[in-house]
Design a protein around this motif. Structure first.
Motif, mmCIF file in Angstrom:
data_model
loop_
_atom_site.group_PDB
_atom_site.id
_atom_site.type_symbol
_atom_site.label_atom_id
_atom_site.label_comp_id
_atom_site.label_asym_id
_atom_site.label_seq_id
_atom_site.Cartn_x
_atom_site.Cartn_y
_atom_site.Cartn_z
ATOM 1 N N UNK A 79 1.180 -0.998 0.195
ATOM 2 C CA UNK A 79 0.146 -0.303 -0.047
ATOM 3 C C UNK A 79 0.678 1.302 -0.092
ATOM 4 N N UNK A 80 0.703 2.891 -0.634
ATOM 5 C CA UNK A 80 1.025 3.482 -0.366
ATOM 6 C C UNK A 80 0.555 4.754 0.363
ATOM 7 N N UNK A 81 0.753 6.104 0.557
ATOM 8 C CA UNK A 81 0.066 6.772 1.521
ATOM 9 C C UNK A 81 -1.086 7.913 0.301
ATOM 10 N N UNK A 82 -1.911 7.725 0.690
ATOM 11 C CA UNK A 82 -2.754 8.823 -0.549
ATOM 12 C C UNK A 82 -3.272 10.333 0.585
ATOM 13 N N UNK A 83 -3.441 10.352 1.697
ATOM 14 C CA UNK A 83 -3.549 11.322 2.239
ATOM 15 C C UNK A 83 -3.628 11.263 3.685
ATOM 16 N N UNK A 84 -3.760 12.525 4.214
ATOM 17 C CA UNK A 84 -3.367 12.790 5.703
ATOM 18 C C UNK A 84 -4.719 13.171 6.303
#
Length: 291
Positions: free
Chosen positions: A105-110
């Motif tokens: 997975x990757x970070x899409x937003x915070x």
């Protein structure tokens, strides 16, 4: 519908664990509804918040949501690991690298309410791939497996992210610059420069001496090159004003010449190497074929 029981202080942790177990069975859309977050393709993409009920305890209404440790370790010549220890809730909205594939997975937003947003690295976190959770490699596992590891992890959660090594972009740019051949500057000749026009006609080559700037049609006629063979061409000769196309020649090669004009493209579209002699001034040495 959900029935919320009021628990005594002694049984608070039991209630929290029960709620956590129930949350694990809730669909992704329900999870977003409970947390007041937007859905992202029907996936649970906020593991920090989904794990809050199971792993975050409150004392007097306060909780810690700041990073505790940040380290960077080289993974390869172009990739490093950015290691963070974050209190829950993390506030990271995650997305699969490749939908339906076990590629991590990757970070899409915070989310502003999470500890990741409070990190000094928040401006570079979005888009980074999660490499390890609590020291375990998650680069080749499914979305659900990553979620499970984050939910089960104690707080603070140790998360390693893949980042591009500093200077790698500059090095790649230098390498590509070295590999790319330098563009050759177009050759141009000063007006009046003597050049040779080699004329191929009836299987013979005839060198014609000319100067840059001279009209090609006029130069050929002055040197006895027969442009208008046959009665039709002789009678239909427009006198060099670009109307009859009978002075068309086949441009074999040349040096310093520009592309033919749009007008010639329109009139000689079926013959991509043809040019109208009357519409071209000599720009450099060339080889042409005359019918």
């Amino acid at each position: 519908s959900l029935i919320v029981h009021v628990c005594s202080v002694e049984t608070m942790m039991v209630c929290v664990q029960m709620l956590a177990a129930a949350a694990a069975l809730v669909t992704s859309a329900d999870a977003f509804a409970l947390n007041g977050l937007p859905a992202n393709g029907g996936r649970i993409v906020n593991p920090g918040w989904a794990a809050a009920a199971a792993s975050t305890t409150r004392h007097g209404g306060s909780r810690s949501d700041a990073t505790t440790t940040t380290t960077t370790m080289a993974l390869s010549s172009t990739t490093e690991l950015l290691s963070l220890e974050l209190e829950k809730p993390l506030g990271m909205i995650l997305e699969e690298i490749e939908e339906g594939e076990p590629m991590g997975v990757k970070i899409e937003e915070l989310s502003e309410a999470g500890s990741a947003y409070a990190s000094e690295h928040r401006d570079r976190l979005v888009g980074l791939k999660v490499a390890r959770v609590m020291g375990e490699d998650v680069t080749a596992v499914s979305f659900d497996d990553v979620m499970e590891k984050i939910i089960d992890a104690p707080s603070p959660v140790s998360i390693d992210l893949e980042v591009e090594a500093e200077g790698s972009e500059a090095e790649e740019g230098e390498e590509s610059a070295e590999e790319e051949p330098a563009e050759e500057e177009p050759v141009s000749f000063d007006l009046g420069t003597p050049v040779t026009i080699t004329v191929i006609q009836d299987g013979q080559e005839t060198p014609v001496q000319a100067k840059v700037g001279d009209n090609l049609r006029k130069t050929l006629l002055e040197n006895k090159i027969e442009l208008y063979k046959g009665l039709k061409k002789k009678l239909g000769n427009c006198g060099g004003v670009g109307q009859c196309t009978y002075c068309a020649i086949d441009f074999v090669e040349g040096e310093g010449w520009l592309e033919r004009s749009e007008y010639e493209d329109g009139r000689l579209g079926k013959f991509p190497t043809a040019r109208l002699a009357c519409m071209n001034n000599i720009m450099g040495p060339a080889t042409i074929r005359v019918q």
